[in-house]
Design a protein around this motif. Structure first.
Motif, PDB file in Angstrom:
ATOM      1  N   MET A   1      -0.282 -25.470  83.343  1.00 45.83           N
ATOM      2  CA  MET A   1       0.436 -26.338  82.426  1.00 45.83           C
ATOM      3  C   MET A   1      -0.585 -27.136  81.618  1.00 45.83           C
ATOM      4  N   PRO A   2      -0.510 -27.119  80.286  1.00 51.31           N
ATOM      5  CA  PRO A   2      -1.458 -27.863  79.451  1.00 51.31           C
ATOM      6  C   PRO A   2      -1.284 -29.367  79.627  1.00 51.31           C
ATOM      7  N   THR A   3      -2.385 -30.084  79.496  1.00 55.41           N
ATOM      8  CA  THR A   3      -2.348 -31.544  79.574  1.00 55.41           C
ATOM      9  C   THR A   3      -2.682 -32.130  78.215  1.00 55.41           C
ATOM     10  N   LYS A   4      -2.517 -33.457  78.088  1.00 48.90           N
ATOM     11  CA  LYS A   4      -2.827 -34.152  76.835  1.00 48.90           C
ATOM     12  C   LYS A   4      -4.275 -33.957  76.425  1.00 48.90           C
ATOM     13  N   THR A   5      -5.164 -33.760  77.387  1.00 43.65           N
ATOM     14  CA  THR A   5      -6.580 -33.633  77.063  1.00 43.65           C
ATOM     15  C   THR A   5      -6.963 -32.216  76.668  1.00 43.65           C
ATOM     16  N   ASP A   6      -6.048 -31.250  76.809  1.00 42.49           N
ATOM     17  CA  ASP A   6      -6.370 -29.867  76.473  1.00 42.49           C
ATOM     18  C   ASP A   6      -6.489 -29.644  74.971  1.00 42.49           C
ATOM     19  N   HIS A   7      -5.747 -30.372  74.180  1.00 39.12           N
ATOM     20  CA  HIS A   7      -5.776 -30.178  72.728  1.00 39.12           C
ATOM     21  C   HIS A   7      -7.105 -30.707  72.186  1.00 39.12           C
ATOM     22  N   PRO A   8      -7.818 -29.915  71.351  1.00 40.90           N
ATOM     23  CA  PRO A   8      -9.146 -30.341  70.887  1.00 40.90           C
ATOM     24  C   PRO A   8      -9.133 -31.609  70.031  1.00 40.90           C
ATOM     25  N   ASP A   9      -7.999 -31.964  69.439  1.00 45.88           N
ATOM     26  CA  ASP A   9      -7.931 -33.166  68.614  1.00 45.88           C
ATOM     27  C   ASP A   9      -7.350 -34.368  69.364  1.00 45.88           C
ATOM     28  N   ALA A  10      -7.034 -34.218  70.622  1.00 49.07           N
ATOM     29  CA  ALA A  10      -6.430 -35.306  71.397  1.00 49.07           C
ATOM     30  C   ALA A  10      -7.449 -36.422  71.616  1.00 49.07           C
ATOM     31  N   PRO A  11      -7.070 -37.680  71.286  1.00 52.13           N
ATOM     32  CA  PRO A  11      -8.006 -38.799  71.527  1.00 52.13           C
ATOM     33  C   PRO A  11      -8.405 -38.903  72.994  1.00 52.13           C
ATOM     34  N   SER A  12      -7.512 -38.503  73.892  1.00 57.16           N
ATOM     35  CA  SER A  12      -7.805 -38.641  75.320  1.00 57.16           C
ATOM     36  C   SER A  12      -8.841 -37.631  75.807  1.00 57.16           C
ATOM     37  N   ARG A  13      -9.309 -36.767  74.926  1.00 60.19           N
ATOM     38  CA  ARG A  13     -10.398 -35.874  75.354  1.00 60.19           C
ATOM     39  C   ARG A  13     -11.739 -36.599  75.276  1.00 60.19           C
ATOM     40  N   PHE A  14     -11.742 -37.777  74.645  1.00 59.43           N
ATOM     41  CA  PHE A  14     -12.964 -38.571  74.524  1.00 59.43           C
ATOM     42  C   PHE A  14     -13.024 -39.618  75.629  1.00 59.43           C
ATOM     43  N   THR A  15     -14.156 -39.709  76.274  1.00 57.87           N
ATOM     44  CA  THR A  15     -14.350 -40.655  77.364  1.00 57.87           C
ATOM     45  C   THR A  15     -14.056 -42.079  76.925  1.00 57.87           C
ATOM     46  N   GLY A  16     -14.543 -42.465  75.749  1.00 52.56           N
ATOM     47  CA  GLY A  16     -14.343 -43.831  75.265  1.00 52.56           C
ATOM     48  C   GLY A  16     -12.875 -44.197  75.146  1.00 52.56           C
ATOM     49  N   SER A  17     -12.078 -43.249  74.681  1.00 55.30           N
ATOM     50  CA  SER A  17     -10.645 -43.498  74.547  1.00 55.30           C
ATOM     51  C   SER A  17     -10.008 -43.726  75.917  1.00 55.30           C
ATOM     52  N   LEU A  18     -10.398 -42.929  76.884  1.00 50.59           N
ATOM     53  CA  LEU A  18      -9.850 -43.088  78.236  1.00 50.59           C
ATOM     54  C   LEU A  18     -10.321 -44.391  78.877  1.00 50.59           C
ATOM     55  N   VAL A  19     -11.586 -44.763  78.668  1.00 49.53           N
ATOM     56  CA  VAL A  19     -12.105 -46.015  79.208  1.00 49.53           C
ATOM     57  C   VAL A  19     -11.348 -47.189  78.587  1.00 49.53           C
ATOM     58  N   ARG A  20     -11.129 -47.150  77.272  1.00 49.89           N
ATOM     59  CA  ARG A  20     -10.392 -48.223  76.588  1.00 49.89           C
ATOM     60  C   ARG A  20      -8.980 -48.337  77.137  1.00 49.89           C
ATOM     61  N   ARG A  21      -8.296 -47.209  77.303  1.00 52.86           N
ATOM     62  CA  ARG A  21      -6.927 -47.232  77.817  1.00 52.86           C
ATOM     63  C   ARG A  21      -6.891 -47.726  79.260  1.00 52.86           C
ATOM     64  N   ALA A  22      -7.877 -47.317  80.053  1.00 51.53           N
ATOM     65  CA  ALA A  22      -7.947 -47.788  81.442  1.00 51.53           C
ATOM     66  C   ALA A  22      -8.189 -49.301  81.470  1.00 51.53           C
ATOM     67  N   GLN A  23      -9.023 -49.804  80.558  1.00 51.42           N
ATOM     68  CA  GLN A  23      -9.271 -51.249  80.484  1.00 51.42           C
ATOM     69  C   GLN A  23      -8.000 -51.990  80.078  1.00 51.42           C
ATOM     70  N   GLN A  24      -7.242 -51.432  79.147  1.00 54.11           N
ATOM     71  CA  GLN A  24      -5.977 -52.053  78.747  1.00 54.11           C
ATOM     72  C   GLN A  24      -5.024 -52.120  79.939  1.00 54.11           C
ATOM     73  N   ARG A  25      -4.969 -51.047  80.703  1.00 50.41           N
ATOM     74  CA  ARG A  25      -4.106 -51.049  81.897  1.00 50.41           C
ATOM     75  C   ARG A  25      -4.597 -52.080  82.898  1.00 50.41           C
ATOM     76  N   HIS A  26      -5.905 -52.145  83.105  1.00 52.95           N
ATOM     77  CA  HIS A  26      -6.470 -53.131  84.025  1.00 52.95           C
ATOM     78  C   HIS A  26      -6.077 -54.539  83.595  1.00 52.95           C
ATOM     79  N   LEU A  27      -6.207 -54.847  82.318  1.00 47.71           N
ATOM     80  CA  LEU A  27      -5.868 -56.180  81.820  1.00 47.71           C
ATOM     81  C   LEU A  27      -4.390 -56.499  82.056  1.00 47.71           C
ATOM     82  N   ALA A  28      -3.516 -55.527  81.782  1.00 49.43           N
ATOM     83  CA  ALA A  28      -2.078 -55.747  81.975  1.00 49.43           C
ATOM     84  C   ALA A  28      -1.759 -55.992  83.458  1.00 49.43           C
ATOM     85  N   VAL A  29      -2.347 -55.188  84.341  1.00 48.02           N
ATOM     86  CA  VAL A  29      -2.108 -55.360  85.780  1.00 48.02           C
ATOM     87  C   VAL A  29      -2.717 -56.683  86.244  1.00 48.02           C
ATOM     88  N   TRP A  30      -3.922 -57.010  85.753  1.00 59.11           N
ATOM     89  CA  TRP A  30      -4.570 -58.275  86.114  1.00 59.11           C
ATOM     90  C   TRP A  30      -3.667 -59.451  85.768  1.00 59.11           C
TER      91      TRP A  30
END
Length: 146
Positions: A1-30
């Motif tokens: 099953m394809p994931t969001k990161t499989d598409h070559p233009d998906a922002p989530s294929r970039f580490t920085g995008s995933l780190v930023r989103r993880a930080q946003q989640r951390h802030l919300a949970v914090w």
């Protein structure tokens, strides 16, 4: 099953995008689990001062990996909020040494279990080994002064 990161233009294929989103989640949970007043950086400062009372402002900034103006603002805010106190460094009069106040110690003990809960929430879908590996990989992204 394809994931969001499989598409070559998906922002989530970039580490920085995933780190930023993880930080946003951390802030919300914090903010929902720990505090809207005490930031994770302030909490880290409380932990460092508990472990090594009397460090100077520069050492605290180095330990937190923040620049001089950021640590000066952080310390001033924490002094205003009566979490820490600063006094002249007996060795270097141009510097301050920092200590937790009784309110800072109380805040730290109140927040510590909540911070543990943030860790549990953020890593809930990971095995303990995966959590350790995630922390190892994230640490590998950071510059090291070896």
């Amino acid at each position: 099953m394809p994931t969001k990161t499989d598409h070559p233009d998906a922002p989530s294929r970039f580490t920085g995008s995933l780190v930023r989103r993880a930080q946003q989640r951390h802030l919300a949970v914090w903010q929902s689990e720990v505090s809207t007043e005490v930031t994770s950086v302030q909490y880290a400062a409380l932990e460092i001062l508990q472990r090594t009372p009397g460090v100077n402002q520069r050492q605290l900034g180095d330990e937190l990996d923040v620049d001089r103006s950021t640590i000066a603002d952080l310390v001033a805010r924490m002094v205003r909020n009566e979490l820490i106190e600063r006094s002249d460094d007996p060795v270097d009069k141009r510097s301050y040494v920092l200590f937790l106040t009784s309110a800072g110690k109380k805040q730290l003990s109140t927040l510590r279990p909540r911070v543990e809960e943030v860790e549990r929430i953020l890593t809930a879908k990971l095995t303990p080994a995966e959590g350790r590996e995630l922390r190892r990989l994230l640490s590998a992204l950071l510059p090291h002064d070896d």
